[in-house]
Design a protein around this motif. Structure first.
Motif, PDB file in Angstrom:
ATOM      1  N   ALA A  38      40.952  30.463  25.474  1.00 57.77           N
ATOM      2  CA  ALA A  38      41.534  31.422  26.422  1.00 57.77           C
ATOM      3  C   ALA A  38      40.543  32.540  26.724  1.00 57.77           C
ATOM      4  CB  ALA A  38      42.829  31.994  25.855  1.00 57.77           C
ATOM      5  N   ARG A  39      39.840  33.026  25.684  1.00 56.41           N
ATOM      6  CA  ARG A  39      38.832  34.065  25.915  1.00 56.41           C
ATOM      7  C   ARG A  39      37.687  33.528  26.768  1.00 56.41           C
ATOM      8  NH1 ARG A  39      39.999  35.335  20.470  1.00 56.41           N
ATOM      9  NH2 ARG A  39      38.183  34.160  19.746  1.00 56.41           N
ATOM     10  N   GLY A  40      37.338  32.268  26.530  1.00 58.27           N
ATOM     11  CA  GLY A  40      36.285  31.662  27.326  1.00 58.27           C
ATOM     12  C   GLY A  40      36.673  31.551  28.790  1.00 58.27           C
ATOM     13  N   ARG A  41      37.920  31.154  29.050  1.00 54.19           N
ATOM     14  CA  ARG A  41      38.399  31.069  30.430  1.00 54.19           C
ATOM     15  C   ARG A  41      38.380  32.441  31.092  1.00 54.19           C
ATOM     16  NH1 ARG A  41      43.191  26.629  31.019  1.00 54.19           N
ATOM     17  NH2 ARG A  41      43.171  27.459  33.126  1.00 54.19           N
ATOM     18  N   ALA A  42      38.825  33.451  30.343  1.00 51.06           N
ATOM     19  CA  ALA A  42      38.837  34.810  30.904  1.00 51.06           C
ATOM     20  C   ALA A  42      37.423  35.294  31.176  1.00 51.06           C
ATOM     21  CB  ALA A  42      39.557  35.751  29.943  1.00 51.06           C
ATOM     22  N   ALA A  43      36.514  35.029  30.225  1.00 57.46           N
ATOM     23  CA  ALA A  43      35.137  35.475  30.386  1.00 57.46           C
ATOM     24  C   ALA A  43      34.471  34.821  31.590  1.00 57.46           C
ATOM     25  CB  ALA A  43      34.348  35.170  29.113  1.00 57.46           C
ATOM     26  N   LEU A  44      34.798  33.565  31.849  1.00 52.39           N
ATOM     27  CA  LEU A  44      34.191  32.833  32.956  1.00 52.39           C
ATOM     28  C   LEU A  44      34.954  33.009  34.262  1.00 52.39           C
ATOM     29  CD1 LEU A  44      33.256  29.520  31.102  1.00 52.39           C
ATOM     30  CD2 LEU A  44      31.815  31.498  31.569  1.00 52.39           C
ATOM     31  N   ARG A  45      36.015  33.843  34.209  1.00 54.61           N
ATOM     32  CA  ARG A  45      36.841  34.111  35.385  1.00 54.61           C
ATOM     33  C   ARG A  45      37.459  32.826  35.935  1.00 54.61           C
ATOM     34  NH1 ARG A  45      38.762  38.385  35.177  1.00 54.61           N
ATOM     35  NH2 ARG A  45      39.019  38.658  37.438  1.00 54.61           N
ATOM     36  N   LEU A  46      37.830  31.924  35.053  1.00 52.68           N
ATOM     37  CA  LEU A  46      38.528  30.710  35.449  1.00 52.68           C
ATOM     38  C   LEU A  46      40.009  31.023  35.599  1.00 52.68           C
ATOM     39  CD1 LEU A  46      36.832  28.102  33.080  1.00 52.68           C
ATOM     40  CD2 LEU A  46      36.209  28.729  35.408  1.00 52.68           C
ATOM     41  N   LYS A  90      27.621  29.521  22.711  1.00 52.58           N
ATOM     42  CA  LYS A  90      26.836  30.581  23.360  1.00 52.58           C
ATOM     43  C   LYS A  90      27.672  31.831  23.586  1.00 52.58           C
ATOM     44  CE  LYS A  90      24.134  27.160  26.007  1.00 52.58           C
ATOM     45  NZ  LYS A  90      25.064  26.021  25.867  1.00 52.58           N
ATOM     46  N   LEU A  91      28.940  31.630  23.926  1.00 52.60           N
ATOM     47  CA  LEU A  91      29.822  32.750  24.235  1.00 52.60           C
ATOM     48  C   LEU A  91      29.853  33.758  23.089  1.00 52.60           C
ATOM     49  CD1 LEU A  91      31.966  33.509  26.532  1.00 52.60           C
ATOM     50  CD2 LEU A  91      33.652  32.729  24.888  1.00 52.60           C
ATOM     51  N   LEU A 127      22.217  39.175  27.997  1.00 52.32           N
ATOM     52  CA  LEU A 127      22.724  39.341  29.364  1.00 52.32           C
ATOM     53  C   LEU A 127      22.400  38.115  30.219  1.00 52.32           C
ATOM     54  CD1 LEU A 127      24.142  41.288  31.319  1.00 52.32           C
ATOM     55  CD2 LEU A 127      21.888  42.202  31.912  1.00 52.32           C
ATOM     56  N   GLN A 128      21.177  37.591  30.109  1.00 49.35           N
ATOM     57  CA  GLN A 128      20.801  36.405  30.876  1.00 49.35           C
ATOM     58  C   GLN A 128      21.677  35.208  30.509  1.00 49.35           C
ATOM     59  OE1 GLN A 128      16.607  35.777  30.263  1.00 49.35           O
ATOM     60  NE2 GLN A 128      16.043  37.763  31.145  1.00 49.35           N
ATOM     61  N   THR A 129      21.994  35.098  29.218  1.00 53.06           N
ATOM     62  CA  THR A 129      22.822  33.971  28.772  1.00 53.06           C
ATOM     63  C   THR A 129      24.220  34.047  29.379  1.00 53.06           C
ATOM     64  OG1 THR A 129      21.610  33.871  26.682  1.00 53.06           O
ATOM     65  CG2 THR A 129      23.733  32.752  26.763  1.00 53.06           C
ATOM     66  N   VAL A 130      24.846  35.219  29.295  1.00 56.39           N
ATOM     67  CA  VAL A 130      26.223  35.326  29.800  1.00 56.39           C
ATOM     68  C   VAL A 130      26.273  35.213  31.317  1.00 56.39           C
ATOM     69  CG1 VAL A 130      27.023  36.661  27.815  1.00 56.39           C
ATOM     70  CG2 VAL A 130      26.164  37.879  29.831  1.00 56.39           C
ATOM     71  N   GLN A 131      25.259  35.726  31.985  1.00 59.72           N
ATOM     72  CA  GLN A 131      25.238  35.620  33.446  1.00 59.72           C
ATOM     73  C   GLN A 131      25.049  34.167  33.877  1.00 59.72           C
ATOM     74  OE1 GLN A 131      22.141  38.484  34.390  1.00 59.72           O
ATOM     75  NE2 GLN A 131      23.645  40.051  34.963  1.00 59.72           N
ATOM     76  N   ALA A 132      24.338  33.392  33.064  1.00 58.00           N
ATOM     77  CA  ALA A 132      24.076  31.988  33.411  1.00 58.00           C
ATOM     78  C   ALA A 132      25.352  31.171  33.487  1.00 58.00           C
ATOM     79  CB  ALA A 132      23.108  31.370  32.397  1.00 58.00           C
ATOM     80  N   ARG A 156      31.948  37.307  32.711  1.00 59.06           N
ATOM     81  CA  ARG A 156      32.049  38.673  33.214  1.00 59.06           C
ATOM     82  C   ARG A 156      32.339  39.671  32.101  1.00 59.06           C
ATOM     83  NH1 ARG A 156      33.868  38.792  38.449  1.00 59.06           N
ATOM     84  NH2 ARG A 156      33.323  41.002  38.489  1.00 59.06           N
ATOM     85  N   TRP A 157      33.143  39.277  31.132  1.00 60.80           N
ATOM     86  CA  TRP A 157      33.458  40.205  30.045  1.00 60.80           C
ATOM     87  C   TRP A 157      32.215  40.491  29.211  1.00 60.80           C
ATOM     88  CZ3 TRP A 157      33.823  39.953  24.553  1.00 60.80           C
ATOM     89  CH2 TRP A 157      34.474  41.050  23.983  1.00 60.80           C
ATOM     90  N   GLY A 158      31.483  39.429  28.856  1.00 60.67           N
ATOM     91  CA  GLY A 158      30.243  39.624  28.108  1.00 60.67           C
ATOM     92  C   GLY A 158      29.254  40.461  28.883  1.00 60.67           C
ATOM     93  N   GLU A 159      29.175  40.207  30.186  1.00 61.85           N
ATOM     94  CA  GLU A 159      28.274  40.980  31.033  1.00 61.85           C
ATOM     95  C   GLU A 159      28.661  42.452  31.030  1.00 61.85           C
ATOM     96  OE1 GLU A 159      26.714  41.064  35.708  1.00 61.85           O
ATOM     97  OE2 GLU A 159      28.190  39.574  35.037  1.00 61.85           O
TER      98      GLU A 159
END
Length: 913
Positions: free
Chosen positions: A413-421, A667-668, A698-703, A707-710
């Protein structure tokens, strides 16, 4: 020959005794066997099944408790769930105008206190083992006996043999897990003689004459029939202290019982209150028993550990005693069998290597993401079942499989939120690839729920690897009654997958049966929580937990809602979830409850409790082989150490978390640990190293679009820019970008840090009115989200801004509020800062005596020389005319401010002039 004979030998004249021949339902009374605390026990005849039974009747009359019928009914329900050779079986339950009755198995034999002296050491250990297995069966169903004693154990010899038959009686005190009690799933009832109640009764008896004057008479007064729920001589430390009575309490009582049976004396010296104190303190006698097998004494001692979590479970006690009691020939046979098993395993290796994912599991279990299923039934009521319930149950069922490591649903769920899915529903194939990459998953389970023939539903599923290759397909079919269909469907799919993945693996453990209405309520709560509606989700989870108190996921969901709402303290409910999970053998849910509790205590600044619970969760994660959870707990412990200004300890925890996440390919979460390590580098003044870590993360999360990690890495780049010469504009840009990201994704907690960063930039520029406005927003947001450490820091910062503006009275008010909170949080360094800052205000107002006293107090708290403390000392020196000393102190403060306090560099430079 009685089910219960130890309470009273002669019935009271106030009780109406049933005559032989009296009809109770279909049962005919034959004779009175005995009486107990709750009523009489009769031998009766069951003409339908043509057998004798024990008929237990609730006592009637003026002394009958209002709560007794309910406890009586609970006894019947509790026992009816148990079908074990060492537990007395319940046959029937009846309510009639003449009273309340249960028909039970008629047990032949004697109570253990009567039969014990005639048993050999080996037979005594056999009795303890049998009782342990009875408790194991009860604990597996969430039942706690809570009144284990020799009078509640019947012993008989099997006809024509020396083999003992052992039965545990009277689960009338056993209770299904209830949502009551401070800090646990079960509270000790008010009738239990705790140290406090006994002390009160002894004080009440002082000055009296006759029987009531004796302290020991207090025992009789608080153990009268129907009022005491537990026997004082066999009570655990937690019961004596009025705390929770869980499954480990039964193990403690069994330890006392076993010791007493073997040694002929109670393990704890004294009587009455003296013995209770000895039990709480763990001050037991030495065990002296001849002929005791090696290891038995150590087992008994472990059962009598004062701390519940240090005791073995009933299952472990039973297995250990069974091993000790095995004949040597059997042990030799076991050794030979083990060698044969090794040979068989070697021969079968070729077979196991043919599993469908053998190429993915050579080094470690394959990381599996169970995605939400598509609901193609046309029934919208099944959306939550397909998208939430079935994936969660499959995750639980597959978690014990050696070759699969399911990703936790919360992490997904956190991964989905972070990726704006999309927060709900199936995930498109392209987005699935991004999520799989971010989480480091090697396998994905996805599928569709559709209508079958008649009222059935069909779950068609497929197992894909990260490249999209299909490794296995299948389907499971089940007659539908909505919520209840999820259990058998999940079990069928799990069984098929496990067989395909590992042909020799055992089938998944049967999942706890849950009443359909409880499942419906749970699914409703999970659906609402998934939508972010915690206020509406809480009562749904509460309803599910009350209907199925042993269903740990429902209790855990309820606790998590409460922790978000801040209306009711969630800690007791987290403890309830923990104990219900433990009773059911659901160690993953137990671990989650411990971790959530640790996070909760950390957010509230309760460091010791957070660390203790985190370590317990960590030990459990290691024993379960749950590497991902282990890494997450290390990360939580690191955050706690960092908040306590312990960078070395924090770095060690973050490094462990990072190594584990990198090994998993997650990676997350690896970027989170990388970010936290960068923060420590920055605090040490290693700005280049810190920026390199931040930019890498930052490069990893943007890849992969996190958005949350960024947002939080961007915010930390703002902190870093604030510490660099001429970096105020860059810092503000970073903070504003982080703020916008957090507002877009609804990160209320994160907004606190962005607002505080912007306030620091304004203060560093000397724009104090704007700084105060931003800091007040930060304070409001911290209070709204209940981030107590950030609330305390915001109050301190408001003091700093008002002090810088010369508003010393207002500044002192904020410093004192911050001090009170930091004292609660046990943050000594920040306490020192608050006291030193107030001293500075006094010095600048010309109140030098008060300033000196406060600075002396600050030195007693901490000897550290931070820029804030040095600044206060410098202003006092200046006010007392020690100008050279003041100049040196200002210079020293300025030297450390670049890293530790960049927002006060402007005023320190001005003060030096």
């Amino acid at each position: 020959m009685s089910n219960e004979t130890d309470a009273e030998s002669v019935p009271s004249h106030r009780r109406r005794i049933l005559e032989a021949g009296t009809q109770v339902g279909r049962f005919r009374v034959e004779a009175l066997l005995g009486t107990g605390g709750m009523g009489e026990v009769y031998q009766a005849w069951d003409p339908t099944l043509e057998r004798s039974v024990a008929l237990k009747v609730l006592r009637a009359g003026a002394d009958r408790e209002a709560t007794a019928p309910e406890r009586f009914r609970r006894e019947a329900l509790a026992l009816a769930q148990l079908n074990h050779p060492n537990v007395c079986q319940v046959h029937d339950w009846m309510e009639s105008p003449s009273g309340t009755y249960i028909a039970m198995e008629l047990i032949e034999g004697r109570t253990l206190d009567q039969a014990g002296p005639e048993l050999t050491v080996r037979e005594k250990l056999q009795v303890v083992s049998a009782v342990a297995h009875a408790l194991e069966a009860a604990h597996a169903k969430g039942l706690i006996h809570r009144d284990l004693k020799p009078g509640n154990i019947m012993v008989a010899q099997a006809p024509g043999t020396r083999k003992l038959q052992v039965k545990v009686l009277d689960f009338g005190l056993a209770r299904l897990v209830e949502p009551t009690g401070p800090g646990d799933t079960r509270s000790t009832p008010s009738g239990v003689p705790t140290l406090e109640t006994l002390k009160a009764m002894e004080e009440e008896g002082r000055g009296k004459t006759g029987p009531e004057a004796s302290g020991n008479q207090a025992w009789e007064r608080i153990t009268q029939a129907g009022t005491f729920m537990g026997s004082p001589s066999y009570a655990s430390p937690e019961q004596i202290q009025g705390q929770a009575a869980g499954s480990s309490s039964d193990v403690f009582s069994l330890g006392i019982l076993g010791w007493e049976l073997l040694a002929g004396e109670h393990p704890f010296p004294g009587e009455g209150r003296a013995r209770m104190v000895a039990i709480v303190q763990g001050s037991h006698r030495d065990l002296k028993v001849r002929g005791l097998p090696s290891g038995a004494a150590e087992l008994l001692l472990s059962m009598l550990e004062a701390h519940p979590f240090k005791r073995p479970t009933a299952a472990q006690v039973g297995r250990r005693l069974d091993h000790l009691l095995r004949p040597r020939s059997a042990l030799r046979w076991a050794g030979a069998s083990a060698l044969a098993a090794l040979a068989l395993a070697a021969g079968a290796n070729w077979f196991t290597s043919r599993g469908i994912i053998a190429d993915l599991t050579r080094e470690r279990p394959a990381r599996l993401a169970v995605l939400p299923f598509t609901n193609a039934t046309g029934d919208a009521h099944l959306d939550s079942l397909a998208q939430l319930m079935l994936p969660q149950m499959l995750e639980t069922s597959l978690g014990a499989q050696a070759k699969l490591a399911p990703v936790d649903a919360d992490s997904l769920a956190r991964g989905r939120a972070a990726l704006r899915l999309p927060p709900r529903g199936p995930i498109p194939q392209d987005d699935q690839a991004r999520l799989v990459s971010a989480m480091g998953a090697q396998l994905v389970l996805r599928g569709t729920l559709s209508r079958g023939a008649g009222s059935s539903v069909v779950l068609a599923y497929e197992l894909q690897d990260a490249s999209g290759k299909v490794r296995h397909v299948g389907e499971a079919r089940e007659a539908s009654d909505r919520a209840a269909v999820s259990l058998p469907l999940a079990r069928k799919v799990a069984a098929e997958l496990i067989k395909a993945v590992d042909p020799l693996a055992s089938q998944p453990k049967a999942m706890l049966p849950v009443a359909p209405e409880a499942l419906e309520a749970y699914i409703r709560g999970a659906d609402l929580m998934d939508r972010g509606d915690f206020k509406e989700a809480a009562p749904a989870f509460q309803a599910a937990a009350l209907k199925a108190p042993e269903f740990a996921p429902a209790v855990l969901g309820y606790a998590r809602c409460l922790s978000r709402l801040a209306d009711v303290p969630p800690e007791p409910v987290f403890q309830w979830a923990r104990w219900s999970a433990r009773a059911q053998g659901d160690r993953v849910s137990e671990m989650k409850a411990l971790h959530y509790l640790s996070v909760r205590h950390g957010d509230r600044g309760q460091w010791e409790a957070s660390d203790r619970l985190g370590r317990e969760a960590l030990d459990l994660a290691k024993s379960l082989g749950e590497t991902a959870f282990e890494a997450g707990i290390h990360a939580t412990l690191g955050v706690n150490f960092q908040r306590q200004h312990k960078p070395a300890e924090a770095e060690a925890e973050y490094q462990q978390a990072l190594a584990m996440y990198q090994r998993l390919g997650d990676k997350l979460n690896a970027t989170r640990s990388l970010n936290n390590l960068a923060v420590i580098e920055k605090e040490r003044g290693h700005l280049k190293e810190a920026e390199a870590r931040y930019q890498s993360a930052l490069q990893t999360v943007q890849a992969y679009g996190d958005r949350w990690g960024e947002s939080f890495i961007t915010n930390n780049l703002g902190d870093l820019a604030l510490a660099q010469e001429g970096g105020l504009d860059r810092a503000e840009t970073f903070f504003r970008k982080a703020q916008a990201l957090r507002e877009a994704i609804g990160d209320s907690n994160g907004l606190v840090y962005s607002l505080m960063g912007l306030a620091s930039v304004a203060q560093a520029r000397g724009d104090l009115d704007r700084a105060e406005g931003l800091e007040r927003q930060c304070l409001e947001q911290a209070r709204k989200t209940q981030l107590r450490p950030m609330e305390a820091t915001a109050l301190y910062n408001l003091g700093e801004i008002n002090r810088d503006a010369g508003r010393y009275e207002a500044a002192r008010m904020f410093y004192r509020q911050s001090l009170a909170l930091h004292q609660e949080l046990r943050d000594t360094l920040m306490e020192t800062h608050c006291v030193a800052a107030e001293a500075e205000c006094m010095a600048r107002e010309g109140r030098r005596g008060m300033a000196r006293a406060l600075l002396d107090r600050s030195r007693a708290l901490s000897t550290e020389e931070t820029p804030y403390i040095l600044r206060a000392q410098a202003w006092l020196a200046r006010s007392e005319g020690r100008l050279d000393e003041a100049k040196l102190l200002f210079a020293k403060a300025l030297g450390g401010a670049r890293i530790q306090a960049p927002e006060i560099m402007r005023e320190l430079r001005d003060a030096q002039r």
